[in-house]
Design a protein around this motif. Structure first.
Motif, mmCIF file in Angstrom:
data_model
loop_
_atom_site.group_PDB
_atom_site.id
_atom_site.type_symbol
_atom_site.label_atom_id
_atom_site.label_comp_id
_atom_site.label_asym_id
_atom_site.label_seq_id
_atom_site.Cartn_x
_atom_site.Cartn_y
_atom_site.Cartn_z
ATOM 1 N N LYS A 191 46.187 72.100 92.677
ATOM 2 C CA LYS A 191 45.320 71.077 92.069
ATOM 3 C C LYS A 191 44.461 71.654 90.956
ATOM 4 N N TYR A 192 43.847 72.832 91.177
ATOM 5 C CA TYR A 192 43.001 73.434 90.134
ATOM 6 C C TYR A 192 43.798 73.667 88.858
ATOM 7 N N GLY A 193 45.050 74.135 89.011
ATOM 8 C CA GLY A 193 45.867 74.341 87.825
ATOM 9 C C GLY A 193 46.094 73.046 87.072
ATOM 10 N N ILE A 194 46.403 71.977 87.808
ATOM 11 C CA ILE A 194 46.723 70.699 87.151
ATOM 12 C C ILE A 194 45.517 70.124 86.420
ATOM 13 N N ILE A 195 44.338 70.171 87.052
ATOM 14 C CA ILE A 195 43.194 69.461 86.445
ATOM 15 C C ILE A 195 42.408 70.304 85.460
ATOM 16 N N ALA A 249 34.210 64.664 89.886
ATOM 17 C CA ALA A 249 35.192 63.751 90.481
ATOM 18 C C ALA A 249 36.620 64.204 90.204
ATOM 19 N N LEU A 250 36.832 64.993 89.140
ATOM 20 C CA LEU A 250 38.192 65.476 88.847
ATOM 21 C C LEU A 250 38.785 66.270 90.011
ATOM 22 N N LEU A 251 37.898 66.915 90.767
ATOM 23 C CA LEU A 251 38.372 67.698 91.919
ATOM 24 C C LEU A 251 39.050 66.811 92.955
ATOM 25 N N ASN A 252 38.911 65.510 92.797
ATOM 26 C CA ASN A 252 39.524 64.573 93.744
ATOM 27 C C ASN A 252 40.932 64.155 93.358
ATOM 28 N N LEU A 253 41.570 64.859 92.412
ATOM 29 C CA LEU A 253 42.958 64.503 92.066
ATOM 30 C C LEU A 253 43.809 64.403 93.337
ATOM 31 N N GLY A 254 44.495 63.290 93.482
ATOM 32 C CA GLY A 254 45.384 63.108 94.629
ATOM 33 C C GLY A 254 44.670 62.668 95.891
ATOM 34 N N HIS A 255 43.343 62.705 95.897
ATOM 35 C CA HIS A 255 42.596 62.466 97.135
ATOM 36 C C HIS A 255 42.494 60.988 97.492
ATOM 37 N N THR A 256 42.438 60.098 96.492
ATOM 38 C CA THR A 256 42.329 58.672 96.822
ATOM 39 C C THR A 256 43.605 58.217 97.546
ATOM 40 N N PHE A 257 44.749 58.648 97.006
ATOM 41 C CA PHE A 257 46.015 58.376 97.708
ATOM 42 C C PHE A 257 46.071 59.153 99.036
ATOM 43 N N LEU A 307 46.168 64.261 82.409
ATOM 44 C CA LEU A 307 46.457 63.957 81.004
ATOM 45 C C LEU A 307 47.499 64.938 80.466
ATOM 46 N N ALA A 308 47.507 66.116 81.053
ATOM 47 C CA ALA A 308 48.466 67.174 80.729
ATOM 48 C C ALA A 308 48.274 68.206 81.823
ATOM 49 N N LEU A 309 49.120 69.213 81.899
ATOM 50 C CA LEU A 309 48.821 70.280 82.859
ATOM 51 C C LEU A 309 47.552 70.973 82.363
ATOM 52 N N GLY A 310 46.507 71.010 83.222
ATOM 53 C CA GLY A 310 45.249 71.640 82.834
ATOM 54 C C GLY A 310 44.170 70.665 82.384
ATOM 55 N N ARG A 311 44.494 69.354 82.336
ATOM 56 C CA ARG A 311 43.515 68.370 81.897
ATOM 57 C C ARG A 311 43.672 67.073 82.670
ATOM 58 N N ALA A 312 42.534 66.478 83.070
ATOM 59 C CA ALA A 312 42.582 65.222 83.822
ATOM 60 C C ALA A 312 41.387 64.366 83.458
ATOM 61 N N GLU A 313 41.422 63.121 83.885
ATOM 62 C CA GLU A 313 40.318 62.198 83.601
ATOM 63 C C GLU A 313 40.098 61.292 84.807
ATOM 64 N N VAL A 314 38.899 60.684 84.863
ATOM 65 C CA VAL A 314 38.643 59.631 85.842
ATOM 66 C C VAL A 314 38.839 58.317 85.104
ATOM 67 N N ARG A 315 39.662 57.432 85.655
ATOM 68 C CA ARG A 315 40.015 56.215 84.928
ATOM 69 C C ARG A 315 39.828 54.982 85.809
ATOM 70 N N THR A 340 55.412 66.178 85.568
ATOM 71 C CA THR A 340 55.474 65.737 86.966
ATOM 72 C C THR A 340 56.517 66.549 87.721
ATOM 73 N N ASP A 341 57.653 66.771 87.080
ATOM 74 C CA ASP A 341 58.709 67.539 87.747
ATOM 75 C C ASP A 341 58.259 68.974 88.043
ATOM 76 N N ARG A 342 57.481 69.569 87.128
ATOM 77 C CA ARG A 342 56.964 70.926 87.404
ATOM 78 C C ARG A 342 56.010 70.898 88.609
ATOM 79 N N ILE A 343 55.182 69.865 88.676
ATOM 80 C CA ILE A 343 54.268 69.740 89.830
ATOM 81 C C ILE A 343 55.060 69.601 91.126
ATOM 82 N N ILE A 344 56.053 68.693 91.094
ATOM 83 C CA ILE A 344 56.871 68.468 92.296
ATOM 84 C C ILE A 344 57.568 69.763 92.706
ATOM 85 N N ALA A 345 58.092 70.486 91.720
ATOM 86 C CA ALA A 345 58.828 71.714 92.039
ATOM 87 C C ALA A 345 57.900 72.748 92.680
#
Lengths: 364, 364
Positions: free
Chosen positions: B187-191, B241-249, B336-344, B290-295
């Protein structure tokens, strides 16, 4: 209308004191149209206040839900607080919701702790309906629930967004509850303001007959004194502990007798006499002043001795669980004169027990 | 030894990362001779760690008591937390006591909230024993217990006095728990850190075989990233809040399946894929990423779809109880990209449900 501010930087908040506040939605600042709120009250107060308050707020565009708890100190528990969380979650209240504590000290303390904890903190408004909560527990941000092994042991420092004190609420307060509030009123005179103690000696009858001007002055003066102490020492590292005069003894009485059997103010009244007797035995307080305290408490209809069924030795185990205890040592709030008090460690347990005995023997 | 500071003014505190910390009483700063402490741990960890830790501290002159709770997310409740209060009160622990959370996220979250609430706040030390708690929950002061209607719904922001991360603890961690921690690592890598995501792709095998240097670097980097976010936004008004990536689901999965059936990291892993698919549908994230994350998640042994027994329509009621919901509207953390995220906000529920469907169908 009397307005006082509790000064705590960006967490400062107003205390509004007046009659008829339940008729004016502006009283419930900072709620505004579009907000969501949850009123927390008890079964005794709900029939009297809940519909008028909810109707007022709904007309002002606030979406209001409600939760009604059983009435009594014995319900100030984690388990009962959980009912508030269930109600909030069932109605999908978010972090932007506001809790409204409509009731006495039990409702205020429990609702405040629920607000501190729900989703790690939501806004709350204190609407105290008893004299005790109006002059003491609704101001200052001490919130808590009880544990079977000690009163107010679980809680948070969490300030309300505003405090709304409607003096009309006192007209339906049972006399025993009014007296219980007067114990905390008299406490302010003893620890902080000799002049106010004199005023109380002169005006107690007006308070007991619910004279509006006397009540408004009395509540304002207590809130002013409390606001000053809280602003100087929010987290009770020093001076704020003075507000606990009589409470270490009083909490022992409440815990030993079972919560709700002795009202908080009744236990504090007896506890203040025990503290005064302890201070006498230390040579720092006069018998004459203790007698003035006993006389004023008695006129207010308050007990000035502990329960007959409670032995002197029953006090200490409870007192050693007091939150002021440090490194296992008892710390007591003791008067130095009318209007002045101190927190004192190192008083021998024997001396404290002897003072409890004095108190039991010497009631006027 | 790696040392990081979480910078929060007078509430700043150190994170110490090393092997062998349980052999050195200095690791457990700020405890010192004469202090009292209560170790809170669970039945699984107690046989392995409790005696060595208590002996170490007692030799250093700390008076230590202990409370052992049942093991599992389903015990992260108000009722179980009450057992900690009972233990503290039975042993007369005062406001000057220190709680030590010895365990994973459940113990850390529950003990932290107990420390925030006991006598309105006592000191506590985090000693996380799982990868997940070492890289995430032990740092940053989010404490909580669960409610049957929502995870982490009752709690406090309350910072520890220090965090003590002993890498040796990971040697006895079940593989499923290790993988669960890797979900938060990824998660830290993604956000926040695309370079760290690349490093993880290259070094995942070393982490899975518990290579000390890889683990120490990985844990340090995650703690650094988290410390920066927390220092900038302690109470989650923005970036945190970015630390919550994936947490709502993920919280929806955990709540629907019953706490403890899906591990937190497992649910977050599936949730991060759902968030990535949502971002794809919004045209702000590439299928390749997404495929890199899944892998990467798959290599770590983590699920990349939700539970088969959970229908798409089962998600939304839980998701609408998320703590990020404002004015009834869902707010999602989306990459938004690997290494960047937003609250939307304002993503239509249909789109979210379609993304959950995508995720269920498209696993590699």
């Amino acid at each position: 209308m009397e307005k006082i501010t509790v000064t705590l930087g960006e967490r400062s908040y107003p205390i509004t004191i007046d009659a008829g506040l339940f008729n004016n939605p502006a009283s419930f600042w900072p709620l505004q149209a579009g907000d969501r709120a949850m009123v927390v009250t008890n079964q005794t107060l709900a029939p009297r206040y809940l519909d008028p308050l909810c109707n007022l707020l709904e007309k002002a565009g606030v979406r209001v839900d409600q939760v009604i708890l059983p009435d009594g100190e014995q319900y100030k528990t984690l388990a009962v607080m959980d009912q508030v969380f269930t109600a909030l979650l069932e109605k999908n209240h978010g972090r932007d919701s506001t809790l409204i504590a409509l009731g006495g000290g039990v409702i205020g303390d429990l609702t405040g702790f629920a607000a501190a904890s729900y989703q790690r903190g939501v806004r709350f408004i204190q609407v105290p309906t008893t004299l005790l909560s109006q002059v003491d527990s609704s101001v200052g941000g001490k919130t808590a629930v009880n544990h079977p092994l000690g009163k107010n042991m679980i809680g948070a420092f969490y300030q309300p967004a505003s405090v709304v004190i409607d003096i009309d609420c006192l007209r339906s307060l049972p006399p025993r509850e009014l007296a219980s509030g007067l114990a905390e009123v008299i406490k302010y005179g003893i620890i902080l303001d000799a002049e106010f103690f004199n005023w109380l000696e002169e005006n107690l009858d007006a308070l007991l007959t619910l004279d509006s001007r006397a009540l408004a002055y009395c509540i304002r003066r207590c809130c002013e004194l409390k606001a000053e102490v809280v602003a100087a020492d929010e987290h009770e590292h020093g001076q704020r502990a003075l507000l606990n005069l009589g409470h270490t003894f009083g909490h022992a009485i409440e815990a030993h007798m079972g919560y709700g059997n002795w009202l908080h103010g009744e236990a504090v009244a007896a506890g203040m006499v025990m503290a005064a007797r302890t201070a006498e035995r230390l040579g720092q307080f006069s018998t004459e002043d203790t007698d003035r305290i006993i006389a004023l408490l008695s006129r207010a209809g308050l007990p000035v001795t502990g329960p007959e069924s409670m032995a002197t030795t029953d006090y200490m185990p409870h007192m050693l669980r007091d939150k002021k205890v440090l490194a296992g040592e008892l710390r007591l709030v003791l008067p130095l004169a009318l209007g002045r008090a101190e927190v004192r460690s190192g008083v021998s347990h024997d001396r404290v027990l002897a003072a409890i005995d004095d108190c039991q023997k010497s009631a006027l």
